[in-house]
Design an enzyme around this catalytic site. Structure first.
Site, PDB file in Angstrom:
ATOM      1  N   HIS A 188       6.197  -0.486   1.203  1.00  0.00           N
ATOM      2  CA  HIS A 188       6.061   0.546   0.173  1.00  0.00           C
ATOM      3  C   HIS A 188       7.132   0.367  -0.896  1.00  0.00           C
ATOM      4  O   HIS A 188       8.175  -0.204  -0.640  1.00  0.00           O
ATOM      5  CB  HIS A 188       6.217   1.942   0.769  1.00  0.00           C
ATOM      6  CG  HIS A 188       5.416   2.140   2.005  1.00  0.00           C
ATOM      7  ND1 HIS A 188       4.077   1.867   2.047  1.00  0.00           N
ATOM      8  CD2 HIS A 188       5.761   2.581   3.226  1.00  0.00           C
ATOM      9  CE1 HIS A 188       3.639   2.133   3.269  1.00  0.00           C
ATOM     10  NE2 HIS A 188       4.627   2.556   3.999  1.00  0.00           N
TER      11      HIS A 188
ATOM     12  N   TYR B 283       0.857  -1.189   0.000  1.00  0.00           N
ATOM     13  CA  TYR B 283       0.000   0.000   0.000  1.00  0.00           C
ATOM     14  C   TYR B 283       0.886   1.230   0.000  1.00  0.00           C
ATOM     15  O   TYR B 283       2.074   1.145   0.313  1.00  0.00           O
ATOM     16  CB  TYR B 283      -0.982   0.001   1.187  1.00  0.00           C
ATOM     17  CG  TYR B 283      -0.377  -0.307   2.539  1.00  0.00           C
ATOM     18  CD1 TYR B 283       0.175   0.708   3.315  1.00  0.00           C
ATOM     19  CD2 TYR B 283      -0.372  -1.604   3.037  1.00  0.00           C
ATOM     20  CE1 TYR B 283       0.704   0.426   4.564  1.00  0.00           C
ATOM     21  CE2 TYR B 283       0.170  -1.894   4.283  1.00  0.00           C
ATOM     22  CZ  TYR B 283       0.705  -0.871   5.039  1.00  0.00           C
ATOM     23  OH  TYR B 283       1.239  -1.155   6.263  1.00  0.00           O
TER      24      TYR B 283
END
Ligand SMILES: *[C@@H]1O[C@H](CO)[C@@H](O)[C@H](O)[C@H]1NC(C)=O
Length: 381
Positions: free
Chosen positions: A359, A309
């Site tokens: 990430h 995400y």
């Protein structure tokens, strides 16, 4: 050769059009999908994953059909324009009314989709970045969000939200652009590249100044400014914010919404997956929560499914693009020596935030660079 080919295409197109006109079978409306096409493609809240690589030449988006500023349209688009213009003369003689400037800034408006096909393929003006008391959630996006960080929970989102809005006020901030508004925002990351930047005054001059996580200004005013309007955080990164500042919660799980309610009232939640601040100081009537559905939108359209995400920094920039008319970005990336650390850290090798695994720092960096290249943000490195 190219000119000749183009002449052929134009001539052939004209001939076909003439034939169609002659036979009275032409339907001008079909030649002019302008607004109907825009509305159709934007109406749904369901976000389709964008998997197209950034270098691919996209089909012309609706907003670029008439671009006054951009003289560098690719060939295929020019040909389409010629067709469209032929139809427009009769159908809509003053089509500029269909695309008035969406904001009052003299030079540019983020939400003006003319000029960057790359941007308009990703930017969905109908996204609602802020969680409201009543929302039109896309169920798929919500299901995805609920799988991000599991937190054993016996309450539904509705129940958790109802309790939360008893403690925090329903948001009043207007995010959609208004023709009379020119809202300039500074998104201030925490990179060591802010040290000795002298950007303090420039940052302070913006109407919104967005900071994040453990950001502090005391002692660094000359480089980072001393005003803050919005402070993005999540339970595990929480700090108290000054009076007048909007605490903006980035909820990565249902528990985070419960934490917000608790941290502003009873203080009974002291743990998420780790020990967290049980109380947080913030104006309850200024608290905002980022819409869970917005996480999915950023993941699909902007980071294009890289990483599990998006990071706080990425979410803050895309949030700003949906709330502001112009966006300046400070304090992102490594410093000039290539070190990744926070501007308040003495140890240049501290701040291992680049290696957070969930990430994709490299892809996010590329997206930010492209936003700058496309003129959608001003990037101060
Ligand atoms: C920022 O600094 C200026 C100049 O020192 C001061 O007048 C102002 O009150 C400060 N603002 C905030 C929000 O601290």
């Amino acid at each position: 050769m190219l000119v000749r080919r183009k002449l052929w295409v134009v001539a052939a197109t004209a001939a076909v059009l003439l034939l169609m006109l002659a036979s009275q079978s032409i339907q001008m409306r079909h030649l002019l999908p302008l607004n109907s096409r825009t509305e159709a493609s934007n109406r749904g809240t369901v976000v389709e994953p964008t998997v197209a690589p950034a270098v691919q030449t996209p089909p012309p988006p609706p907003g670029t059909i008439r671009s006054e500023k951009d003289g560098e349209e690719v060939e295929e688009e020019e040909e389409e324009e010629e067709e469209d213009e032929e139809g427009e003369e009769e159908e809509t003689p003053v089509e500029d009314f269909q695309f008035p400037k969406p904001c009052s800034c003299s030079d540019s408006c983020v939400s003006d989709l003319r000029g960057s096909a790359w941007f308009s393929m990703r930017y969905d003006p109908n996204q609602e970045p802020i969680l409201r008391a009543k929302n039109n959630f896309d169920p798929d996006a919500l299901a995805w969000w609920q799988g991000l960080q599991r937190s054993g929970n016996d309450q539904t989102l509705e129940e958790v939200m109802a309790k939360m809005f008893q403690v925090v006020s329903p948001p009043t901030v207007e995010t959609k652009p208004v023709p009379t508004r020119c809202r300039k925002c500074a998104v201030v990351g925490n990179s060591g590249n802010l040290r000795r930047s002298g950007h303090g005054k420039l940052i302070n001059s913006h109407s919104f100044i967005i900071r994040m996580n453990k950001a502090t200004t005391r002692g660094f005013e000359n480089d980072v400014g001393n005003r803050t309007t919005h402070h993005f955080l999540y339970p595990e990164s929480a700090v108290d914010v000054d009076h007048g500042v909007s605490l903006v919660l980035l909820p990565f799980k249902l528990r985070d919404l419960e934490w917000l309610t608790s941290a502003l009232s009873t203080g009974h939640i002291k743990m998420t997956y780790m020990r967290v601040k049980d109380r947080v100081v913030a104006d309850k009537d200024k608290v905002l929560v980022v819409n869970p559905v917005f996480f999915k939108y950023v993941h699909d359209r902007w980071t294009e499914l890289h990483g599990r995400y998006p990071s706080t920094g990425m979410l803050a920039i895309i949030f700003a693009l949906h709330t502001c008319d112009q966006v300046s970005v400070f304090g992102y990336g490594a410093d000039k020596q290539g070190n990744w650390h926070h501007y308040w850290e003495e140890n240049r090798y501290a701040g291992a935030f680049r290696k957070t695994g969930v990430h994709s720092a490299d892809f996010e960096t590329e997206v930010i660079r492209t936003l700058a290249k496309e003129g959608k943000i001003k990037l101060y490195l």
